[in-house]
Scaffold this motif. Structure first.
Motif, mmCIF file in Angstrom:
data_model
loop_
_atom_site.group_PDB
_atom_site.id
_atom_site.type_symbol
_atom_site.label_atom_id
_atom_site.label_comp_id
_atom_site.label_asym_id
_atom_site.label_seq_id
_atom_site.Cartn_x
_atom_site.Cartn_y
_atom_site.Cartn_z
ATOM 1 N N GLN A 142 83.502 52.494 58.045
ATOM 2 C CA GLN A 142 84.194 51.558 57.161
ATOM 3 C C GLN A 142 83.189 50.764 56.325
ATOM 4 O O GLN A 142 83.403 50.546 55.139
ATOM 5 N N ALA A 143 82.112 50.334 56.951
ATOM 6 C CA ALA A 143 81.091 49.570 56.233
ATOM 7 C C ALA A 143 80.442 50.401 55.125
ATOM 8 O O ALA A 143 80.148 49.899 54.043
ATOM 9 N N ALA A 144 80.217 51.667 55.394
ATOM 10 C CA ALA A 144 79.604 52.542 54.407
ATOM 11 C C ALA A 144 80.546 52.836 53.237
ATOM 12 O O ALA A 144 80.098 53.118 52.137
ATOM 13 N N ALA A 145 81.849 52.745 53.498
ATOM 14 C CA ALA A 145 82.847 53.045 52.470
ATOM 15 C C ALA A 145 83.031 51.884 51.483
ATOM 16 O O ALA A 145 83.598 52.072 50.419
ATOM 17 N N THR A 146 82.565 50.708 51.860
ATOM 18 C CA THR A 146 82.755 49.540 50.968
ATOM 19 C C THR A 146 81.545 49.287 50.111
ATOM 20 O O THR A 146 80.500 49.795 50.251
#
Length: 146
Positions: A142-146
Motif C-alpha cells: 500500500q505504501a509503495a502504491a501511494t
C-alpha cells in the motif's frame, strides 16, 4: 534431511503474493499443518537460490507467475517436546511479490489455492507469524502504491 529431530535447521521459503487488496493462500495438502491455509512456499533445493525457490514454489503450488520479488522477513519455527530436544527447526525466508499472470489452481503440495481479501486471509491462517508477514507485506504494498 529428516524433518523430525533434524541435525541442522531446514530452510523454507514462503511468498506473500498480492493482487490489489487480495492475497494468494494455499490449503496445505501435506504435513506439517495439513489442511490449514498458509502461504505458498516450500523447501529450498540444493543448488537453488532462495529467490529461485520462491518463484518455483509459487508456480508449482498455485500455477501463478510472480513479479517484484522482495525480501520481507526471516522467521524461525522451532518446536520441542517436553524433553527439550528440538523436534522441528525451520528457518523460513519470507518474500513478498505481486501477481504477474496465470490462473490459480492447486498443484503439488497444495489441496487448494485461491485469492482472499487480505482482511479475510489474516483470519484464515492460524500461525501468528504468517498473519504478521501478510500484514507487513500489505502495508508495504500500500505504501509503495501511494
Amino acid at each position: 534431511m529428516n524433518r523430525d529431530f533434524p541435525v541442522a535447521p531446514l530452510i523454507g521459503v514462503g511468498v506473500v503474493v498480492l493482487n490489489g487488496d487480495s492475497v494468494l493462500l494455499i490449503r496445505r495438502g501435506k504435513p506439517p499443518r495439513l489442511g490449514e491455509w498458509s502461504l505458498p512456499g516450500g523447501a529450498q533445493e540444493l543448488g537453488e537460490t532462495v529467490r529461485q525457490t520462491a518463484i518455483r514454489e509459487v508456480r508449482e503450488e498455485t500455477g501463478i507467475e510472480i513479479a517484484d520479488l522482495a525480501l520481507l522477513d526471516v522467521v524461525d519455527l522451532i518446536s520441542s517436546p517436553q524433553d527439550g530436544r528440538v523436534q522441528h527447526h525451520y528457518t523460513l525466508i519470507d518474500f513478498q511479490a505481486v501477481y504477474a499472470g496465470g490462473v490459480s489452481a492447486a498443484g503439488t503440495d497444495a489441496a487448494d489455492a485461491r485469492w482472499w481479501p487480505v482482511s479475510e486471509a489474516i483470519g484464515l491462517v492460524s500461525w501468528a507469524e504468517t498473519k504478521r508477514v501478510i500484514g507487513l507485506a500489505y502495508e508495504r504494498h500500500q505504501a509503495a502504491a501511494t
